[in-house]
Write a protein that holds these residues in place. Structure first.
Motif, PDB file in Angstrom:
ATOM      1  N   VAL A 119      -0.125  -7.487 -12.626  1.00 54.24           N
ATOM      2  CA  VAL A 119      -0.109  -7.987 -11.254  1.00 54.24           C
ATOM      3  C   VAL A 119      -1.436  -8.653 -10.941  1.00 54.24           C
ATOM      4  CG1 VAL A 119       0.279  -7.353  -8.835  1.00 54.24           C
ATOM      5  CG2 VAL A 119       1.289  -5.968 -10.647  1.00 54.24           C
ATOM      6  N   GLN A 120      -1.374  -9.776 -10.224  1.00 54.38           N
ATOM      7  CA  GLN A 120      -2.612 -10.391  -9.730  1.00 54.38           C
ATOM      8  C   GLN A 120      -2.582 -10.368  -8.209  1.00 54.38           C
ATOM      9  OE1 GLN A 120      -2.734 -14.282 -11.453  1.00 54.38           O
ATOM     10  NE2 GLN A 120      -3.241 -13.514 -13.493  1.00 54.38           N
ATOM     11  N   ASN A 121      -3.704  -9.976  -7.617  1.00 51.77           N
ATOM     12  CA  ASN A 121      -3.757  -9.884  -6.167  1.00 51.77           C
ATOM     13  C   ASN A 121      -5.181 -10.127  -5.698  1.00 51.77           C
ATOM     14  OD1 ASN A 121      -3.284  -9.066  -3.437  1.00 51.77           O
ATOM     15  ND2 ASN A 121      -1.524  -7.927  -4.209  1.00 51.77           N
ATOM     16  N   TYR A 122      -5.312 -10.663  -4.472  1.00 48.98           N
ATOM     17  CA  TYR A 122      -6.652 -10.869  -3.926  1.00 48.98           C
ATOM     18  C   TYR A 122      -7.277  -9.546  -3.497  1.00 48.98           C
ATOM     19  CZ  TYR A 122      -5.370 -15.770  -3.874  1.00 48.98           C
ATOM     20  OH  TYR A 122      -4.981 -17.014  -4.252  1.00 48.98           O
ATOM     21  N   THR A 123      -6.434  -8.524  -3.277  1.00 45.93           N
ATOM     22  CA  THR A 123      -6.932  -7.219  -2.867  1.00 45.93           C
ATOM     23  C   THR A 123      -6.905  -6.287  -4.067  1.00 45.93           C
ATOM     24  OG1 THR A 123      -5.675  -7.650  -0.863  1.00 45.93           O
ATOM     25  CG2 THR A 123      -6.735  -5.498  -1.047  1.00 45.93           C
ATOM     26  N   ALA A 124      -7.968  -5.512  -4.196  1.00 48.28           N
ATOM     27  CA  ALA A 124      -8.004  -4.568  -5.301  1.00 48.28           C
ATOM     28  C   ALA A 124      -7.325  -3.265  -4.893  1.00 48.28           C
ATOM     29  CB  ALA A 124      -9.455  -4.297  -5.689  1.00 48.28           C
ATOM     30  N   TYR A 125      -6.480  -2.727  -5.766  1.00 47.13           N
ATOM     31  CA  TYR A 125      -5.914  -1.393  -5.559  1.00 47.13           C
ATOM     32  C   TYR A 125      -6.553  -0.492  -6.597  1.00 47.13           C
ATOM     33  CZ  TYR A 125      -2.472  -3.423  -2.429  1.00 47.13           C
ATOM     34  OH  TYR A 125      -1.881  -4.055  -1.378  1.00 47.13           O
ATOM     35  N   PRO A 126      -7.197   0.589  -6.166  1.00 48.56           N
ATOM     36  CA  PRO A 126      -7.963   1.394  -7.129  1.00 48.56           C
ATOM     37  C   PRO A 126      -7.068   2.021  -8.202  1.00 48.56           C
ATOM     38  CG  PRO A 126      -7.901   2.455  -4.973  1.00 48.56           C
ATOM     39  CD  PRO A 126      -7.287   1.109  -4.795  1.00 48.56           C
ATOM     40  N   VAL A 127      -7.676   2.278  -9.345  1.00 42.46           N
ATOM     41  CA  VAL A 127      -6.968   2.922 -10.442  1.00 42.46           C
ATOM     42  C   VAL A 127      -6.441   4.275  -9.969  1.00 42.46           C
ATOM     43  CG1 VAL A 127      -7.290   3.941 -12.731  1.00 42.46           C
ATOM     44  CG2 VAL A 127      -8.304   1.716 -12.194  1.00 42.46           C
ATOM     45  N   ASP A 128      -5.224   4.611 -10.403  1.00 38.54           N
ATOM     46  CA  ASP A 128      -4.544   5.863 -10.074  1.00 38.54           C
ATOM     47  C   ASP A 128      -3.889   5.875  -8.696  1.00 38.54           C
ATOM     48  OD1 ASP A 128      -4.798   7.104 -12.434  1.00 38.54           O
ATOM     49  OD2 ASP A 128      -6.675   8.127 -11.932  1.00 38.54           O
ATOM     50  N   SER A 129      -4.015   4.772  -7.934  1.00 40.34           N
ATOM     51  CA  SER A 129      -3.317   4.772  -6.648  1.00 40.34           C
ATOM     52  C   SER A 129      -1.842   4.444  -6.867  1.00 40.34           C
ATOM     53  CB  SER A 129      -3.967   3.787  -5.678  1.00 40.34           C
ATOM     54  OG  SER A 129      -3.985   2.491  -6.251  1.00 40.34           O
ATOM     55  N   LYS A 184       0.828  -1.199   0.000  1.00 44.30           N
ATOM     56  CA  LYS A 184       0.000   0.000   0.000  1.00 44.30           C
ATOM     57  C   LYS A 184       0.865   1.253   0.000  1.00 44.30           C
ATOM     58  CE  LYS A 184      -4.669   0.450   1.684  1.00 44.30           C
ATOM     59  NZ  LYS A 184      -5.502  -0.636   2.150  1.00 44.30           N
ATOM     60  N   ASP A 185       1.946   1.191   0.790  1.00 45.45           N
ATOM     61  CA  ASP A 185       2.840   2.342   0.895  1.00 45.45           C
ATOM     62  C   ASP A 185       3.888   2.267  -0.219  1.00 45.45           C
ATOM     63  OD1 ASP A 185       4.638   4.268   1.485  1.00 45.45           O
ATOM     64  OD2 ASP A 185       4.866   3.716   3.614  1.00 45.45           O
ATOM     65  N   PRO A 186       3.914   3.253  -1.115  1.00 44.29           N
ATOM     66  CA  PRO A 186       4.867   3.211  -2.230  1.00 44.29           C
ATOM     67  C   PRO A 186       6.321   3.104  -1.760  1.00 44.29           C
ATOM     68  CG  PRO A 186       3.275   4.976  -2.541  1.00 44.29           C
ATOM     69  CD  PRO A 186       3.064   4.453  -1.152  1.00 44.29           C
ATOM     70  N   ASN A 187       6.603   3.483  -0.525  1.00 48.89           N
ATOM     71  CA  ASN A 187       7.981   3.427  -0.053  1.00 48.89           C
ATOM     72  C   ASN A 187       8.414   2.012   0.320  1.00 48.89           C
ATOM     73  OD1 ASN A 187       8.315   6.194  -0.354  1.00 48.89           O
ATOM     74  ND2 ASN A 187       7.206   6.536   1.581  1.00 48.89           N
ATOM     75  N   ASP A 188       7.408   1.122   0.552  1.00 48.80           N
ATOM     76  CA  ASP A 188       7.753  -0.284   0.758  1.00 48.80           C
ATOM     77  C   ASP A 188       8.036  -0.895  -0.606  1.00 48.80           C
ATOM     78  OD1 ASP A 188       7.231   0.162   3.364  1.00 48.80           O
ATOM     79  OD2 ASP A 188       5.278  -0.850   3.410  1.00 48.80           O
ATOM     80  N   GLY A 189       8.708  -2.001  -0.598  1.00 50.30           N
ATOM     81  CA  GLY A 189       8.903  -2.718  -1.846  1.00 50.30           C
ATOM     82  C   GLY A 189      10.100  -2.231  -2.631  1.00 50.30           C
ATOM     83  N   GLN A 190      10.348  -2.883  -3.770  1.00 52.57           N
ATOM     84  CA  GLN A 190      11.569  -2.635  -4.543  1.00 52.57           C
ATOM     85  C   GLN A 190      11.386  -1.571  -5.624  1.00 52.57           C
ATOM     86  OE1 GLN A 190      11.449  -6.889  -5.078  1.00 52.57           O
ATOM     87  NE2 GLN A 190      13.653  -7.024  -4.687  1.00 52.57           N
ATOM     88  N   TRP A 191      10.161  -1.413  -6.082  1.00 51.76           N
ATOM     89  CA  TRP A 191       9.909  -0.360  -7.059  1.00 51.76           C
ATOM     90  C   TRP A 191       8.488   0.155  -6.913  1.00 51.76           C
ATOM     91  CZ3 TRP A 191       9.444  -5.444  -8.405  1.00 51.76           C
ATOM     92  CH2 TRP A 191       8.349  -5.820  -9.203  1.00 51.76           C
ATOM     93  N   THR A 192       8.170   1.273  -7.536  1.00 50.68           N
ATOM     94  CA  THR A 192       6.850   1.876  -7.379  1.00 50.68           C
ATOM     95  C   THR A 192       6.151   1.956  -8.725  1.00 50.68           C
ATOM     96  OG1 THR A 192       7.670   4.091  -7.783  1.00 50.68           O
ATOM     97  CG2 THR A 192       7.673   3.327  -5.487  1.00 50.68           C
ATOM     98  N   GLY A 193       4.860   2.277  -8.637  1.00 49.43           N
ATOM     99  CA  GLY A 193       4.113   2.432  -9.879  1.00 49.43           C
ATOM    100  C   GLY A 193       2.713   2.936  -9.588  1.00 49.43           C
ATOM    101  N   ARG A 194       2.000   3.271 -10.671  1.00 47.88           N
ATOM    102  CA  ARG A 194       0.648   3.775 -10.547  1.00 47.88           C
ATOM    103  C   ARG A 194      -0.287   2.783 -11.234  1.00 47.88           C
ATOM    104  NH1 ARG A 194      -2.271   7.073 -13.624  1.00 47.88           N
ATOM    105  NH2 ARG A 194      -0.526   7.217 -15.066  1.00 47.88           N
ATOM    106  N   VAL A 195      -1.353   2.406 -10.533  1.00 45.98           N
ATOM    107  CA  VAL A 195      -2.295   1.423 -11.093  1.00 45.98           C
ATOM    108  C   VAL A 195      -3.062   2.076 -12.249  1.00 45.98           C
ATOM    109  CG1 VAL A 195      -4.302  -0.034 -10.605  1.00 45.98           C
ATOM    110  CG2 VAL A 195      -2.523   0.276  -8.861  1.00 45.98           C
ATOM    111  N   THR A 196      -3.068   1.437 -13.409  1.00 40.77           N
ATOM    112  CA  THR A 196      -3.783   2.022 -14.558  1.00 40.77           C
ATOM    113  C   THR A 196      -5.060   1.263 -14.888  1.00 40.77           C
ATOM    114  OG1 THR A 196      -2.445   0.712 -16.063  1.00 40.77           O
ATOM    115  CG2 THR A 196      -1.713   2.970 -15.629  1.00 40.77           C
ATOM    116  N   SER A 197      -5.169   0.013 -14.449  1.00 40.31           N
ATOM    117  CA  SER A 197      -6.433  -0.695 -14.663  1.00 40.31           C
ATOM    118  C   SER A 197      -6.558  -1.789 -13.629  1.00 40.31           C
ATOM    119  CB  SER A 197      -6.525  -1.259 -16.079  1.00 40.31           C
ATOM    120  OG  SER A 197      -6.185  -2.614 -16.094  1.00 40.31           O
ATOM    121  N   CYS A 198      -7.797  -2.100 -13.279  1.00 35.55           N
ATOM    122  CA  CYS A 198      -8.038  -3.110 -12.251  1.00 35.55           C
ATOM    123  C   CYS A 198      -9.299  -3.866 -12.630  1.00 35.55           C
ATOM    124  CB  CYS A 198      -8.198  -2.419 -10.889  1.00 35.55           C
ATOM    125  SG  CYS A 198      -8.562  -3.574  -9.556  1.00 35.55           S
ATOM    126  N   ILE A 199      -9.158  -5.153 -12.905  1.00 35.10           N
ATOM    127  CA  ILE A 199     -10.303  -5.951 -13.364  1.00 35.10           C
ATOM    128  C   ILE A 199     -10.516  -7.113 -12.414  1.00 35.10           C
ATOM    129  CG2 ILE A 199     -11.167  -7.404 -15.245  1.00 35.10           C
ATOM    130  CD1 ILE A 199      -9.269  -5.748 -17.086  1.00 35.10           C
TER     131      ILE A 199
END
Lengths: 460, 252
Positions: free
Chosen positions: A323-333, A288-303
């Motif tokens: 990316v596939q995930n059980y949790t949805a991250y809204p577009v533009d997050s 959730k926090d862009p500072n965690d993890g190895q790289w960052t990005g902006r979600v452009t689509s979520c289906i």
């Protein structure tokens, strides 16, 4: 290994049609007794031709087919102990269900009583008892499919060949039939060779999968091997979803892609060797926090896909990651992402540029890819065979084949995060690869042009 | 007004309906009407009575059926293999053969028959029954070849492969699968050949110098002689016979 462990051996089989088109190129394949083997690949990859060669409908141009160690290449289909379930079932319209199933046994001059017992038991296996007197044209697709299977297994073949038998059924019926076929394979104990272009079908049914593309076997292995350790970017792309990226193996256990270093579990490459990286969408961990993890990005689509969400994430450097995930991250997050070292699959890259066979025509032209290309001045005598190098991003692809110097057809497209990597088969049969940002489709006919200064002549 | 009528496609069928009414339905009604009329214009079965009492006429009918059957059988024997070879791609003949089979059809049937007469004359062969059967087979062969050829061409090749796969030798593939599956074409061919040959008369006149009388000739003679009712009755008999043979075609 003792030859008799193999029921079918395909030895260096090449098939060239009359028009010179090669559909199988030096294919070797050993199939163990009792295995469920799937030939998997896109349409036109040669899988059906290979099946037809095993059945005896097509003769190989070169190479041979062994059955239990005996060469059967010259045997006509009716003398081979194999039976086929055809794609469009091919039931005899002038015979009823019973007579269709009994067809093979009657030819073998089996006694009436035995025919009756065996036909009824075959119909029981496929769940079609009480349909004996029906006209085959009155049956639904699924029922015809069952009769076709009964007609093949009633002869107790050593090998059952299935040519995309489920492709004409609707999705739900197809899944049911997959389970039933698997059960039948277990009960009958005979070898199944199954042809399909559906990777899910292949993964869920097979003991061994043979992935084919462009007339060549790409990889042979168990479903888990093929999914987890794809041998090349084509297999990774064809089996399941994947992110395929260009990378550099900096040193053992350290790989660089998307201009970042990642720890990995691979070793044994030369330092700074070019490689392809494959990451499965389900292996990308999102934060959730862009500072965690190895790289960052902006979600452009979520289906929403039923069990998981499928998202596309754009990195600041212009890479698009699935990316596939059980949790949805809204577009533009804005999100952070990471991948575990063991989930980074590294595969050696064949080369960094096209290396093409060519013949010198004159001081400013070479003949290659079935056409004469202009080059910069060189001093080689006419008729010299040379290799020329062309970078992937220096190959221009044109909509109209007539606009290019050479003509070709697109055979494979890989998305590499920020560009497409396209494999083109030229009219003379040679392949050339190109990097592009344009969207193309498989089988498109295109023109190819290359600027004279981009063709480097390497002395042959 | 006009455009309104034209815009309804169903109205476009009217001219055809009128033509069919005048040239097909009315003649049929007239045949039925006249065949049940005697010379005095009374309703009766006299004409049919007369036919069944006349050994000559009944014999002519049987003879005509015989000739038609021989022609049909010869057409099957010659046409089936021809269609088979034309439908096989590996023989590389089909286009040429198809053209050669259709070529004589460009020429009028009477011209073709006169040419046949001239040919027999040239070869010093006698005209008569043999010439008649030759002429009929020659004229009607394409009508046998084409339906069979079409059926074979449309046959699903995977059925042949399925038969081979199940252990059928080339001979068995033919007898167990290819032949049964090509039968619909043969049935159509039988109807296309048998029906017209049974009512032939011009061919018989030309090819036998009027020595052989077919049923068609009998009808023509009677109508020419003013025996309209009797001629109509004979026509009705032949129509019923032809109607029966067409059941062949609807069998499957």
């Amino acid at each position: 290994m003792d030859n008799n462990d193999y029921i079918i051996q395909v030895e260096h089989v090449t098939k060239r049609f009359d028009d010179g088109k090669v559909v199988l190129n030096d294919v070797c394949l050993n199939i163990k007794r009792g295995e469920f083997v799937t030939l998997l690949g896109p349409s036109g990859c040669g899988k059906t031709t290979l099946l037809r060669i095993i059945a005896g409908f097509t003769k190989p141009t070169e190479g041979r087919i062994l059955l239990s160690g005996k060469d059967i290449s010259e045997l006509p289909p009716y003398q081979r102990p194999v039976n086929t379930v055809f794609q469009r079932y091919a039931l005899f319209p002038h015979l009823n269900v019973y007579d269709n199933v009994a067809f093979g046994l009657k030819l073998q001059k089996v006694s009436e009583d035995e025919i009756d017992t065996r036909v009824l038991s075959a119909l029981r296996i496929v769940g079609m008892t009480e349909y004996e007197e029906r006209n085959v044209n009155e049956l639904s697709g699924g029922q015809q499919q069952r009769v076709a299977i009964a007609r093949a297994i009633v002869n107790r073949p050593q090998v059952l060949l299935l040519d995309e038998p489920l492709s004409a059924l609707d999705h739900k019926l197809r899944v049911d039939m997959q389970l039933e076929l698997k059960q039948m394979h277990r009960d009958l104990g005979i070898t199944f060779i199954f042809v399909t272009h559906d990777q899910e079908e292949a993964l869920s049914m097979s003991d061994t999968i043979v992935v084919m593309n462009d007339s060549v076997v790409q990889q042979i292995g168990t479903p888990t091997d093929i999914y987890n350790e794809p041998a090349n970017p084509f297999v990774a792309d064809f089996i399941g979803e994947s992110n395929i990226l260009n990378g550099i193996m900096k040193r053992d256990y350290l790989v660089n892609f998307m201009d970042k270093d990642f720890p990995c579990v691979d070793k044994g490459f030369e330092d700074d060797a070019p490689i392809d990286v494959v990451i499965r969408p389900e292996d990308v961990v999102m934060h959730k926090d862009p500072n965690d993890g190895q790289w960052t990005g902006r979600v452009t689509s979520c289906i929403f896909k039923g069990i998981h969400y499928e998202m596309l994430v754009q990195t600041p450097d212009g890479y698009e990651i699935q990316v596939q995930n059980y949790t949805a991250y809204p577009v533009d997050s804005e999100v952070g992402m990471s991948v575990a070292p063991e989930n980074i699959h590294v595969m050696p890259c064949k080369s960094l540029f096209n290396s093409i066979d060519a013949t010198v025509i004159d001081a400013t032209h070479v003949f290659m890819l079935g056409a004469a290309f202009e080059t910069k001045l060189h001093t080689l005598p006419k008729g010299t065979h040379v290799k020329v190098a062309v970078d992937f991003d220096k190959v221009d692809m044109l909509d109209d084949p007539a606009d290019g110097t050479a003509e070709g057809q697109i055979r494979n497209i890989l998305y590499k995060g920020n560009h497409y990597f396209i494999d083109v088969k030229c009219s003379n049969g040679a392949n050339i690869q190109a990097d592009t940002n344009d969207v193309w489709e498989d089988w498109d006919m295109i023109g190819i042009s290359i600027k004279p200064e981009d063709i480097r002549v390497i002395e042959g | 007004m006009m455009s309104k009528i034209l815009s309804n496609r169903a109205n476009w069928a009217w001219p055809y309906a009128i033509v069919l009414l005048v040239f097909v339905v009315m003649p049929l009604v007239m045949i039925v009407y006249y065949s049940f009329q005697d010379a005095e214009g009374q309703w009766s079965l006299h004409n049919f009575h007369k036919f069944f009492l006349s050994t000559d006429s009944v014999n002519t009918l049987i003879y005509s059926i015989g000739i038609a059957m021989i022609t049909t059988i010869l057409c099957i024997l010659l046409g089936y293999p021809a269609a088979y070879f034309m439908s096989k791609k590996e023989y590389r003949l089909p286009k040429v053969m198809a053209a050669l089979f259709i070529l004589p059809m460009w020429i009028n049937v009477l011209l073709r028959t006169l040419a046949t007469v001239a040919l027999f004359d040239f070869a010093h062969l006698p005209l008569g029954e043999g010439a008649l059967i030759f002429g009929m087979v020659y004229n009607f062969l394409p009508f046998m070849v084409y339906p069979i050829y079409n059926t074979m061409l449309k046959m699903d090749g995977s059925l042949i492969e399925a038969a081979q796969d199940l252990g059928a030798s080339p001979r068995k593939v033919f007898t167990e699968v290819f032949l049964p599956l090509s039968m619909p074409g043969v049935y159509s061919g039988i109807v296309m050949v048998f029906m017209p040959t049974i009512s032939t008369f011009a061919l018989a006149e030309l090819l036998t110098m009027n020595n052989v009388k077919l049923f068609g000739t009998l009808i023509q003679e009677n109508i020419n002689a003013g025996l309209l009712g009797y001629g109509a009755a004979l026509s009705l008999i032949i129509l019923i016979l032809i109607g029966l043979t067409s059941f062949f075609d609807n069998e499957e």
